[in-house]
Design a protein around this motif. Structure first.
Motif, PDB file in Angstrom:
ATOM      1  N   MET A   1      39.852 -65.480  14.309  1.00 21.16           N
ATOM      2  CA  MET A   1      41.060 -64.747  14.602  1.00 21.16           C
ATOM      3  C   MET A   1      40.980 -63.379  13.926  1.00 21.16           C
ATOM      4  O   MET A   1      40.519 -63.249  12.807  1.00 21.16           O
ATOM      5  CB  MET A   1      42.282 -65.520  14.116  1.00 21.16           C
ATOM      6  CG  MET A   1      43.562 -64.831  14.462  1.00 21.16           C
ATOM      7  SD  MET A   1      45.054 -65.773  14.140  1.00 21.16           S
ATOM      8  CE  MET A   1      44.848 -67.108  15.277  1.00 21.16           C
ATOM      9  N   ASN A   2      41.457 -62.380  14.629  1.00 17.41           N
ATOM     10  CA  ASN A   2      41.421 -61.012  14.147  1.00 17.41           C
ATOM     11  C   ASN A   2      42.487 -60.797  13.064  1.00 17.41           C
ATOM     12  O   ASN A   2      43.576 -61.345  13.148  1.00 17.41           O
ATOM     13  CB  ASN A   2      41.681 -60.083  15.330  1.00 17.41           C
ATOM     14  CG  ASN A   2      41.244 -58.676  15.063  1.00 17.41           C
ATOM     15  OD1 ASN A   2      40.970 -58.302  13.929  1.00 17.41           O
ATOM     16  ND2 ASN A   2      41.169 -57.890  16.119  1.00 17.41           N
ATOM     17  N   LEU A   3      42.167 -59.994  12.070  1.00 13.30           N
ATOM     18  CA  LEU A   3      43.119 -59.707  10.990  1.00 13.30           C
ATOM     19  C   LEU A   3      44.229 -58.769  11.434  1.00 13.30           C
ATOM     20  O   LEU A   3      45.303 -58.765  10.850  1.00 13.30           O
ATOM     21  CB  LEU A   3      42.388 -59.094   9.800  1.00 13.30           C
ATOM     22  CG  LEU A   3      41.410 -60.001   9.068  1.00 13.30           C
ATOM     23  CD1 LEU A   3      40.697 -59.220   7.971  1.00 13.30           C
ATOM     24  CD2 LEU A   3      42.121 -61.192   8.487  1.00 13.30           C
ATOM     25  N   LEU A   4      43.965 -57.953  12.447  1.00 11.35           N
ATOM     26  CA  LEU A   4      44.948 -56.990  12.922  1.00 11.35           C
ATOM     27  C   LEU A   4      45.510 -57.431  14.271  1.00 11.35           C
ATOM     28  O   LEU A   4      44.849 -58.100  15.043  1.00 11.35           O
ATOM     29  CB  LEU A   4      44.310 -55.607  13.069  1.00 11.35           C
ATOM     30  CG  LEU A   4      43.720 -55.006  11.802  1.00 11.35           C
ATOM     31  CD1 LEU A   4      43.030 -53.689  12.122  1.00 11.35           C
ATOM     32  CD2 LEU A   4      44.776 -54.803  10.745  1.00 11.35           C
ATOM     33  N   ILE A   5      46.741 -57.013  14.550  1.00  6.90           N
ATOM     34  CA  ILE A   5      47.384 -57.324  15.817  1.00  6.90           C
ATOM     35  C   ILE A   5      47.893 -56.022  16.423  1.00  6.90           C
ATOM     36  O   ILE A   5      48.343 -55.135  15.702  1.00  6.90           O
ATOM     37  CB  ILE A   5      48.525 -58.350  15.628  1.00  6.90           C
ATOM     38  CG1 ILE A   5      49.020 -58.860  16.970  1.00  6.90           C
ATOM     39  CG2 ILE A   5      49.649 -57.804  14.790  1.00  6.90           C
ATOM     40  CD1 ILE A   5      49.931 -60.083  16.858  1.00  6.90           C
ATOM     41  N   ASP A   6      47.771 -55.888  17.744  1.00  6.17           N
ATOM     42  CA  ASP A   6      48.271 -54.689  18.408  1.00  6.17           C
ATOM     43  C   ASP A   6      49.492 -55.031  19.256  1.00  6.17           C
ATOM     44  O   ASP A   6      49.890 -56.188  19.359  1.00  6.17           O
ATOM     45  CB  ASP A   6      47.184 -54.019  19.249  1.00  6.17           C
ATOM     46  CG  ASP A   6      46.725 -54.859  20.434  1.00  6.17           C
ATOM     47  OD1 ASP A   6      47.334 -55.904  20.719  1.00  6.17           O
ATOM     48  OD2 ASP A   6      45.753 -54.447  21.094  1.00  6.17           O
TER      49      ASP A   6
END
Length: 62
Positions: A1-6
């Motif tokens: 899972m990516n640490l950043l969210i857009d």
């Protein structure tokens, strides 16, 4: 899972408009800057996933 969210992913997760999701992400980034933290500037603003979920009072799925 990516640490950043857009805004696209956040809008899809919450079922809200992308504009509303962008406002949430911008608020998190603003708060991080006020704390003296470095914020990565990207064309599509992104924020740390954990901080976004904390602001919304949600728990991240693991």
């Amino acid at each position: 899972m990516n640490l950043l969210i857009d805004k696209h992913e956040l809008a899809e997760l919450l079922g809200i408009p992308k504009r509303a999701a962008a406002k949430i992400i911008n608020r998190v980034n603003y708060e991080l800057k006020q704390e003296g933290r470095y914020v990565i500037e990207t064309k599509t603003p992104k924020a740390p996933r954990q901080r976004v979920f904390e602001l919304l009072g949600l728990e991240e799925e693991k």
